[in-house]
Design a protein around this motif. Structure first.
Motif, PDB file in Angstrom:
ATOM      1  N   LEU A   3      -5.240  13.108   9.668  1.00  0.00           N
ATOM      2  CA  LEU A   3      -4.390  13.092   8.469  1.00  0.00           C
ATOM      3  C   LEU A   3      -5.157  12.490   7.299  1.00  0.00           C
ATOM      4  O   LEU A   3      -5.168  13.023   6.188  1.00  0.00           O
ATOM      5  CB  LEU A   3      -3.120  12.267   8.753  1.00  0.00           C
ATOM      6  CG  LEU A   3      -2.239  11.928   7.543  1.00  0.00           C
ATOM      7  CD1 LEU A   3      -1.544  13.182   7.016  1.00  0.00           C
ATOM      8  CD2 LEU A   3      -1.184  10.876   7.915  1.00  0.00           C
ATOM      9  N   MET A   4      -5.840  11.363   7.558  1.00  0.00           N
ATOM     10  CA  MET A   4      -6.534  10.667   6.479  1.00  0.00           C
ATOM     11  C   MET A   4      -7.729  11.456   5.979  1.00  0.00           C
ATOM     12  O   MET A   4      -8.078  11.381   4.814  1.00  0.00           O
ATOM     13  CB  MET A   4      -6.970   9.268   6.945  1.00  0.00           C
ATOM     14  CG  MET A   4      -5.837   8.291   7.022  1.00  0.00           C
ATOM     15  SD  MET A   4      -4.708   8.449   5.622  1.00  0.00           S
ATOM     16  CE  MET A   4      -5.781   7.945   4.277  1.00  0.00           C
ATOM     17  N   SER A  53       0.856  -1.187   0.000  1.00  0.00           N
ATOM     18  CA  SER A  53       0.000   0.000   0.000  1.00  0.00           C
ATOM     19  C   SER A  53       0.891   1.235   0.000  1.00  0.00           C
ATOM     20  O   SER A  53       2.100   1.154   0.252  1.00  0.00           O
ATOM     21  CB  SER A  53      -0.920  -0.003   1.225  1.00  0.00           C
ATOM     22  OG  SER A  53      -0.171  -0.154   2.407  1.00  0.00           O
ATOM     23  N   LEU A  82      -5.263   5.385  -2.352  1.00  0.00           N
ATOM     24  CA  LEU A  82      -6.474   6.167  -2.583  1.00  0.00           C
ATOM     25  C   LEU A  82      -6.423   6.787  -3.964  1.00  0.00           C
ATOM     26  O   LEU A  82      -7.453   7.050  -4.571  1.00  0.00           O
ATOM     27  CB  LEU A  82      -6.599   7.275  -1.533  1.00  0.00           C
ATOM     28  CG  LEU A  82      -7.094   6.887  -0.150  1.00  0.00           C
ATOM     29  CD1 LEU A  82      -7.381   8.139   0.659  1.00  0.00           C
ATOM     30  CD2 LEU A  82      -8.317   5.997  -0.216  1.00  0.00           C
ATOM     31  N   SER A  83      -5.202   7.011  -4.462  1.00  0.00           N
ATOM     32  CA  SER A  83      -5.060   7.600  -5.799  1.00  0.00           C
ATOM     33  C   SER A  83      -5.702   6.726  -6.856  1.00  0.00           C
ATOM     34  O   SER A  83      -6.171   7.229  -7.874  1.00  0.00           O
ATOM     35  CB  SER A  83      -3.582   7.815  -6.140  1.00  0.00           C
ATOM     36  OG  SER A  83      -3.012   8.696  -5.221  1.00  0.00           O
ATOM     37  N   LYS A 118      -4.055  10.008  13.069  1.00  0.00           N
ATOM     38  CA  LYS A 118      -4.136   9.377  11.752  1.00  0.00           C
ATOM     39  C   LYS A 118      -5.488   9.671  11.099  1.00  0.00           C
ATOM     40  O   LYS A 118      -5.582   9.883   9.901  1.00  0.00           O
ATOM     41  CB  LYS A 118      -3.918   7.867  11.884  1.00  0.00           C
ATOM     42  CG  LYS A 118      -3.394   7.245  10.606  1.00  0.00           C
ATOM     43  CD  LYS A 118      -3.323   5.747  10.716  1.00  0.00           C
ATOM     44  CE  LYS A 118      -1.902   5.255  10.767  1.00  0.00           C
ATOM     45  NZ  LYS A 118      -1.806   3.784  10.616  1.00  0.00           N
ATOM     46  N   HIS A 150       1.536   4.762   1.841  1.00  0.00           N
ATOM     47  CA  HIS A 150       1.286   5.572   3.037  1.00  0.00           C
ATOM     48  C   HIS A 150       2.119   6.836   2.923  1.00  0.00           C
ATOM     49  O   HIS A 150       3.339   6.746   2.823  1.00  0.00           O
ATOM     50  CB  HIS A 150       1.662   4.809   4.314  1.00  0.00           C
ATOM     51  CG  HIS A 150       0.595   3.851   4.765  1.00  0.00           C
ATOM     52  ND1 HIS A 150       0.428   3.483   6.071  1.00  0.00           N
ATOM     53  CD2 HIS A 150      -0.377   3.194   4.080  1.00  0.00           C
ATOM     54  CE1 HIS A 150      -0.604   2.647   6.178  1.00  0.00           C
ATOM     55  NE2 HIS A 150      -1.087   2.455   4.986  1.00  0.00           N
ATOM     56  N   VAL A 151       1.426   7.970   2.929  1.00  0.00           N
ATOM     57  CA  VAL A 151       2.077   9.279   2.794  1.00  0.00           C
ATOM     58  C   VAL A 151       3.081   9.281   1.627  1.00  0.00           C
ATOM     59  O   VAL A 151       4.260   9.610   1.796  1.00  0.00           O
ATOM     60  CB  VAL A 151       2.737   9.736   4.118  1.00  0.00           C
ATOM     61  CG1 VAL A 151       2.919  11.263   4.107  1.00  0.00           C
ATOM     62  CG2 VAL A 151       1.910   9.362   5.327  1.00  0.00           C
ATOM     63  N   TYR A 157       4.087   6.519  -8.260  1.00  0.00           N
ATOM     64  CA  TYR A 157       4.563   5.765  -7.084  1.00  0.00           C
ATOM     65  C   TYR A 157       5.239   4.473  -7.536  1.00  0.00           C
ATOM     66  O   TYR A 157       6.299   4.094  -7.047  1.00  0.00           O
ATOM     67  CB  TYR A 157       3.399   5.399  -6.154  1.00  0.00           C
ATOM     68  CG  TYR A 157       2.673   6.554  -5.486  1.00  0.00           C
ATOM     69  CD1 TYR A 157       3.373   7.653  -5.007  1.00  0.00           C
ATOM     70  CD2 TYR A 157       1.287   6.528  -5.301  1.00  0.00           C
ATOM     71  CE1 TYR A 157       2.700   8.698  -4.385  1.00  0.00           C
ATOM     72  CE2 TYR A 157       0.615   7.566  -4.671  1.00  0.00           C
ATOM     73  CZ  TYR A 157       1.328   8.650  -4.222  1.00  0.00           C
ATOM     74  OH  TYR A 157       0.663   9.675  -3.597  1.00  0.00           O
TER      75      TYR A 157
HETATM   76  C1  LIG Z   1      -1.446   7.095   7.158  1.00  0.00           C
HETATM   77  C2  LIG Z   1      -1.937   6.866   5.758  1.00  0.00           C
HETATM   78  C3  LIG Z   1      -1.388   7.593   4.712  1.00  0.00           C
HETATM   79  C4  LIG Z   1      -1.833   7.403   3.398  1.00  0.00           C
HETATM   80  N1  LIG Z   1      -1.272   8.135   2.383  1.00  0.00           N
HETATM   81  C5  LIG Z   1      -1.707   7.960   1.106  1.00  0.00           C
HETATM   82  C6  LIG Z   1      -1.125   8.704   0.033  1.00  0.00           C
HETATM   83  O1  LIG Z   1      -0.216   9.503   0.217  1.00  0.00           O
HETATM   84  N2  LIG Z   1      -1.611   8.507  -1.215  1.00  0.00           N
HETATM   85  C7  LIG Z   1      -2.629   7.611  -1.483  1.00  0.00           C
HETATM   86  O2  LIG Z   1      -3.018   7.491  -2.624  1.00  0.00           O
HETATM   87  N3  LIG Z   1      -3.170   6.856  -0.480  1.00  0.00           N
HETATM   88  C8  LIG Z   1      -2.741   7.019   0.791  1.00  0.00           C
HETATM   89  N4  LIG Z   1      -3.271   6.273   1.816  1.00  0.00           N
HETATM   90  C9  LIG Z   1      -4.337   5.326   1.493  1.00  0.00           C
HETATM   91  C10 LIG Z   1      -3.877   3.889   1.573  1.00  0.00           C
HETATM   92  O3  LIG Z   1      -3.034   3.562   0.516  1.00  0.00           O
HETATM   93  C11 LIG Z   1      -5.110   2.994   1.606  1.00  0.00           C
HETATM   94  O4  LIG Z   1      -5.806   3.277   2.791  1.00  0.00           O
HETATM   95  C12 LIG Z   1      -4.798   1.521   1.548  1.00  0.00           C
HETATM   96  O5  LIG Z   1      -5.999   0.794   1.517  1.00  0.00           O
HETATM   97  C13 LIG Z   1      -3.969   1.066   2.737  1.00  0.00           C
HETATM   98  O6  LIG Z   1      -3.755  -0.314   2.627  1.00  0.00           O
HETATM   99  P1  LIG Z   1      -3.196  -1.145   3.880  1.00  0.00           P
HETATM  100  O7  LIG Z   1      -4.336  -1.266   4.842  1.00  0.00           O
HETATM  101  O8  LIG Z   1      -2.800  -2.439   3.301  1.00  0.00           O
HETATM  102  O9  LIG Z   1      -2.045  -0.357   4.406  1.00  0.00           O
HETATM  103  C14 LIG Z   1      -2.843   6.451   3.123  1.00  0.00           C
HETATM  104  C15 LIG Z   1      -3.386   5.701   4.191  1.00  0.00           C
HETATM  105  C16 LIG Z   1      -2.937   5.889   5.490  1.00  0.00           C
HETATM  106  C17 LIG Z   1      -3.547   5.102   6.603  1.00  0.00           C
END
Ligand SMILES: Cc1cc2nc3c(=O)[nH]c(=O)nc-3n(C[C@H](O)[C@H](O)[C@H](O)COP(=O)(O)O)c2cc1C
Length: 185
Positions: A141-142, A58, A91-92, A138, A60-61, A107
């Motif tokens: 931030l989210m 995934s 999320l993108s 968090k 993150h930030v 990315y």
């Molecule tokens: C702290 C945090 C920061 C994130 N930053 C981004 C980001 O910069 N760009 C994006 O597209 N998604 C971002 N996301 C979304 C994650 O990629 C998305 O929630 C994903 O489902 C997380 O998968 P995981 O549960 O396997 O970590 C972020 C999520 C979290 C919790």
């Protein structure tokens, strides 16, 4: 039957769910599948013990999991000398928007260029917002990140954007690729 390794990095578990679903699709095609969370057993996940490998992370930030980046760099020769795929959750990839799609692709490009790895398949999937699992900071931030991405800022509920049909199609496509490739060797 081939031996597949799926190594993934996750924060709140969405990438783990995707890795498990990919594993199910491969197992249905009678392959042997090992699914490993990079935080659990890095040393047990040598690509050399497998016929094909999928790596997932995934975002993150704006970055992939550090351990996943390290895994690819450390195991580059094992990863790039067998059929391989990379999948990413963010999320993108959750919104149908050109700028966001470009961001998700960037990315991936950054990771692959830094590692000098050219996987045979790349999957870009929407992730999830698990407001119920985030702590106070968090969640704030989210909410900010989500406002600009999906617009889903109601923190009293969770949101899932992963298209499971897409995940299954990706797994089936990679499985087919590996099956053809290994049959011809
Ligand atoms: C702290 C945090 C920061 C994130 N930053 C981004 C980001 O910069 N760009 C994006 O597209 N998604 C971002 N996301 C979304 C994650 O990629 C998305 O929630 C994903 O489902 C997380 O998968 P995981 O549960 O396997 O970590 C972020 C999520 C979290 C919790």
């Amino acid at each position: 039957m081939s031996r597949f390794l799926i190594v993934y990095g996750t924060g709140e578990g969405q990438t783990a769910r995707v890795a498990a679903r990919i594993g199910e699709v491969l197992a249905e095609r009678v392959h042997e599948v090992t699914v490993i969370d990079i935080e659990d057993a890095e040393s047990a996940a040598a690509p050399e013990q497998f016929d094909a490998i999928l790596v997932g992370s995934s975002i993150h930030v704006g970055a992939h999991h550090e351990a996943i980046r390290e895994y690819v760099e450390t195991n580059l020769s094992g990863v790039s000398t067998r059929p391989s795929a990379f999948f990413q959750l963010s999320l993108s990839s959750a919104v149908d928007d050109e700028a966001r799609r470009a961001e998700a692709a960037r990315y991936v490009d950054d990771l692959l260029e830094a590692a000098d790895w050219n996987p045979d398949r790349i999957g870009l999937f929407g992730g999830a917002l698990r407001y119920s699992k985030y702590g106070f900071l968090k969640r704030l931030l989210m909410k900010r990140i989500a406002k600009n991405a999906t617009g889903d800022v109601d923190t009293s509920r969770d949101y899932e954007y992963t298209d499971w049909d897409e995940v299954e199609a990706f797994a089936a496509d990679f499985a087919g690729f590996v099956e053809r490739r290994l049959k011809n060797e």
